[in-house]
Design an enzyme around this catalytic site. Structure first.
Site, mmCIF file in Angstrom:
data_model
loop_
_atom_site.group_PDB
_atom_site.id
_atom_site.type_symbol
_atom_site.label_atom_id
_atom_site.label_comp_id
_atom_site.label_asym_id
_atom_site.label_seq_id
_atom_site.Cartn_x
_atom_site.Cartn_y
_atom_site.Cartn_z
ATOM 1 N N CYS A 1 -46.911 63.052 -121.368
ATOM 2 C CA CYS A 1 -46.182 62.912 -119.754
ATOM 3 C C CYS A 1 -45.329 63.734 -121.148
ATOM 4 C CB CYS A 1 -45.320 61.074 -120.551
ATOM 5 S SG CYS A 1 -43.784 61.258 -119.936
ATOM 6 N N CYS B 1 -41.219 62.170 -122.098
ATOM 7 C CA CYS B 1 -41.945 61.489 -123.742
ATOM 8 C C CYS B 1 -42.371 62.194 -124.675
ATOM 9 C CB CYS B 1 -41.007 59.714 -123.989
ATOM 10 S SG CYS B 1 -43.012 59.242 -123.380
ATOM 11 N N CYS C 1 -56.789 65.998 -102.940
ATOM 12 C CA CYS C 1 -55.558 65.487 -102.526
ATOM 13 C C CYS C 1 -54.396 66.254 -102.485
ATOM 14 C CB CYS C 1 -55.594 63.821 -102.454
ATOM 15 S SG CYS C 1 -55.500 63.917 -104.711
ATOM 16 N N HIS D 1 -40.954 57.908 -113.647
ATOM 17 C CA HIS D 1 -42.228 58.611 -112.591
ATOM 18 C C HIS D 1 -44.000 59.135 -112.257
ATOM 19 C CE1 HIS D 1 -43.789 58.200 -108.467
ATOM 20 N NE2 HIS D 1 -43.906 59.681 -108.504
ATOM 21 N N HIS E 1 -48.235 57.835 -108.241
ATOM 22 C CA HIS E 1 -49.322 56.476 -107.467
ATOM 23 C C HIS E 1 -51.014 56.093 -108.231
ATOM 24 C CE1 HIS E 1 -46.125 56.946 -105.163
ATOM 25 N NE2 HIS E 1 -45.578 55.858 -104.725
ATOM 26 N N ASP F 1 -59.383 54.040 -103.692
ATOM 27 C CA ASP F 1 -60.585 55.153 -103.322
ATOM 28 C C ASP F 1 -60.861 55.919 -104.542
ATOM 29 O OD1 ASP F 1 -58.444 56.390 -103.478
ATOM 30 O OD2 ASP F 1 -58.053 56.915 -101.479
ATOM 31 N N ARG G 1 -57.790 55.957 -108.052
ATOM 32 C CA ARG G 1 -57.722 56.969 -108.396
ATOM 33 C C ARG G 1 -55.942 57.012 -108.566
ATOM 34 N NH1 ARG G 1 -55.181 60.184 -103.687
ATOM 35 N NH2 ARG G 1 -55.789 58.355 -102.202
ATOM 36 N N CYS H 1 -53.221 58.769 -109.035
ATOM 37 C CA CYS H 1 -52.916 60.321 -107.827
ATOM 38 C C CYS H 1 -51.526 60.749 -108.516
ATOM 39 C CB CYS H 1 -52.841 60.203 -106.820
ATOM 40 S SG CYS H 1 -52.470 61.697 -105.794
HETATM 41 FE FE FE Z 1 -43.045 59.508 -120.718
#
Ligand code: FE
Length: 179
Positions: A90, A93, A108, A145, A148, A152, A160, A162
């Site tokens: 991440c 963090c 994609c 965030h 998503h 599929d 997946r 994404c």
């Molecule tokens: Fe994090």
């Protein structure tokens, strides 16, 4: 003799009832202790920062995606066509989120994975923005965030994930060994 029998029966019933009550109480106590330790663990692990604090740590692009649920433009992210062996952490963090073994080219425009390193480091929220019903993927430690998840994806999960490149920091496998 009959009276003695009745007294013995009474004592037996009383003892067994007390035993039940005690074991139930013990069960309840054990559960609340578990809940407490789990709650305190969660509180300890979750990072809560204000927008001002995040802005000092993150780049403007990271802040926009991680903290304001933004999306990087497709085919522009540094990890979209990146297939080196290693771990994706991440960017907010430092929590490990995905392993390169689960990354695939979904075509994609965003880095795609079929499964996170651990379900405990990811959390999900329903996202009904943009006139769509999607499942948002967030870092469970900092609430950032990530992207998503869709149904599929390839085997073995059919999922997946994404994910925005901006939300990730990649570390090569060799780098991991040196550490
Ligand atoms: Fe994090």
């Amino acid at each position: 003799m009959k009276l003695y029998f009745l007294i013995a029966l009474f004592i037996t019933i009383t003892l067994s009832l007390t035993g039940c009550t005690r074991s139930e109480t013990k069960g309840e106590t054990a559960m609340s202790e578990n809940q407490l330790s789990s709650d305190s663990l969660d509180n300890q692990e979750v990072i809560n920062r204000t927008d001002e604090e995040w802005q000092k740590i993150l780049t403007p692009e990271q802040f926009y995606v991680l903290r304001k649920k933004g999306t990087e433009r497709p085919y522009t992210g540094k990890y979209d066509q990146h297939f080196e062996e290693g771990i994706y952490f991440c960017a907010g963090c430092g929590t490990e989120l995905f392993k390169s073994e689960t990354k695939f080219d979904a075509g994609c425009g965003w880095p795609s994975f079929y499964q996170p390193s651990s379900e405990s480091t990811i959390k999900y929220e329903e996202d009904t923005s943009l006139m769509m019903r999607r499942t948002e993927v967030l870092c469970s430690k900092c609430g950032g965030h990530l992207g998503h998840v869709f149904n599929d994806g390839p085997n073995p999960t059919g999922l997946r994930y994404c994910i925005n490149s901006v939300s990730l920091n990649f570390v090569k496998k060799e780098g991991q060994k040196i550490k």
